[in-house]
Design an enzyme around this catalytic site. Structure first.
Site, mmCIF file in Angstrom:
data_model
loop_
_atom_site.group_PDB
_atom_site.id
_atom_site.type_symbol
_atom_site.label_atom_id
_atom_site.label_comp_id
_atom_site.label_asym_id
_atom_site.label_seq_id
_atom_site.Cartn_x
_atom_site.Cartn_y
_atom_site.Cartn_z
ATOM 1 N N ASP A 240 -9.662 -1.661 -0.683
ATOM 2 C CA ASP A 240 -8.916 -2.834 -0.359
ATOM 3 C C ASP A 240 -9.249 -4.302 -0.614
ATOM 4 O O ASP A 240 -10.320 -4.326 -1.279
ATOM 5 C CB ASP A 240 -8.861 -2.601 1.387
ATOM 6 N N ASP B 196 -7.868 -7.465 0.983
ATOM 7 C CA ASP B 196 -7.798 -8.908 1.771
ATOM 8 C C ASP B 196 -8.842 -8.458 3.235
ATOM 9 O O ASP B 196 -8.768 -7.499 3.580
ATOM 10 C CB ASP B 196 -6.431 -9.108 2.532
ATOM 11 N N GLY C 18 1.795 -7.600 5.748
ATOM 12 C CA GLY C 18 2.644 -8.207 4.656
ATOM 13 C C GLY C 18 2.899 -9.713 5.265
ATOM 14 O O GLY C 18 3.441 -9.990 6.357
ATOM 15 N N ASP D 204 -11.152 -2.850 5.838
ATOM 16 C CA ASP D 204 -11.643 -3.693 7.033
ATOM 17 C C ASP D 204 -10.797 -3.547 8.355
ATOM 18 O O ASP D 204 -11.187 -3.849 9.358
ATOM 19 C CB ASP D 204 -11.862 -5.171 6.699
HETATM 20 C C1 XBP Z 1 -3.098 -7.557 3.614
HETATM 21 C C2 XBP Z 1 -2.082 -8.060 4.106
HETATM 22 C C3 XBP Z 1 -1.432 -9.142 3.190
HETATM 23 C C4 XBP Z 1 -2.004 -10.386 2.771
HETATM 24 C C5 XBP Z 1 -0.708 -11.297 2.462
HETATM 25 O O1 XBP Z 1 -2.793 -6.384 2.928
HETATM 26 O O2 XBP Z 1 -1.447 -7.933 5.056
HETATM 27 O O3 XBP Z 1 0.027 -9.192 3.828
HETATM 28 O O4 XBP Z 1 -2.184 -10.901 4.316
HETATM 29 O O5 XBP Z 1 -0.249 -11.030 1.383
HETATM 30 P P1 XBP Z 1 -3.673 -5.053 2.540
HETATM 31 P P2 XBP Z 1 1.278 -11.190 1.014
HETATM 32 O O6 XBP Z 1 -4.560 -4.866 3.777
HETATM 33 O O7 XBP Z 1 -3.113 -4.003 2.021
HETATM 34 O O8 XBP Z 1 -4.639 -5.988 1.486
HETATM 35 O O9 XBP Z 1 1.542 -12.520 1.608
HETATM 36 O O10 XBP Z 1 1.262 -11.120 -0.439
HETATM 37 O O11 XBP Z 1 2.081 -10.225 1.733
#
Ligand code: XBP
Length: 246
Positions: free
Chosen positions: A8, A10, A51, A182
């Site tokens: 992952d 973020d 997202g 996470d």
């Molecule tokens: C992480 C998210 C993302 C980011 C923002 O997704 O929720 O929405 O916070 O990214 P994952 P965008 O856990 O799948 O990594 O603004 O590009 O959507």
């Protein structure tokens, strides 16, 4: 038998939500001249919506001062999301957002063991490149057998789509991969894809982590993990991850 490791992004590779996306969302609001700002506590609640675009829309729908019509909301959310991703790229491309402790070491473990890795995130593709280039170099993609983002997997976590695509791209079965995650949405995506998951707690997701093979504060810490690692170590490496998954 673990034959692939799925990352992952973020909160897992770096504290991007707190130090990147949130800062960038607030800069976008200011630049677009909209009157609201998100506090860290409010952003923590909004992270229940996966997202950035979807998160904006969700928040705007609770605000009487946001665009009145649904079409107006969507247009504004698109504009704000574009601006946010631009500011996010500026923040991370400067290299100002470090990889979390133990990440570089686990990447090196996997490379040394010739264990294929994939990125499995539902963030925007540009965000991943902007984060990883400063840390892993211009050829960062070459470290991964596959890079799956919202471009390939529009159904965001907790939908298992991104993990299913990663398994297919690597040619491994669900029982042959382990993910590092996470957030609850990511853990749920793994559960639905039947992929084992190791959870590193992050700023907004301090736990608990039901269903994880193991959970702990950081890959760079040997202490604080459940189950407790078999042998004391300064960090969590590939050998320990394999042990938790066996
Ligand atoms: C992480 C998210 C993302 C980011 C923002 O997704 O929720 O929405 O916070 O990214 P994952 P965008 O856990 O799948 O990594 O603004 O590009 O959507």
């Amino acid at each position: 038998m673990i034959r692939a490791l799925l990352w992952d992004v973020d909160g897992t590779l770096a504290e991007t939500e707190r130090d990147g996306h949130l800062v960038a969302f607030n800069r976008a609001f200011e630049t677009a001249g909209v009157p609201w700002r998100w506090s860290s506590a409010h952003y923590g609640e909004l992270l229940a919506v996966a997202g950035g675009y979807e998160r904006l829309l969700h928040d705007m729908r609770q605000r009487p001062e946001a665009a009145a019509s649904s079409a107006g909301c969507e247009g504004l959310a698109r504009q704000l999301h574009r601006l946010k991703n631009g500011f996010y790229e500026d923040i991370v491309r400067s290299g100002g957002l470090p990889l979390r402790a133990g990440v570089a070491e686990l990447l090196a473990d996997c490379a040394a063991a010739r264990l294929p890795m994939a990125i499995a995130t539902t963030t925007s593709p540009g965000n991943v490149a902007a984060l990883l280039e400063p840390h892993l170099g211009g050829d960062w993609r070459g470290r991964f057998a596959a890079v799956l983002t919202a471009a390939e997997a529009p159904r965001k976590k907790p939908d298992p789509q991104v993990y299913e695509l990663a398994l297919a791209a690597l040619g491994v079965g669900a029982g042959e991969a382990v993910a590092i995650e996470d957030a609850p949405a990511g853990i749920e995506a793994c559960r639905r894809a039947r992929v084992a998951v190791i959870v590193v707690h992050s700023h907004y997701f301090p736990g608990p982590a039901a269903g994880a093979r193991a959970a702990g504060p950081s890959l760079g810490a040997g202490a604080g993990w459940q189950p407790v690692p078999a042998a004391p170590a300064a960090r969590v490496g590939l050998q320990q991850i394999r042990a938790w998954c066996s």
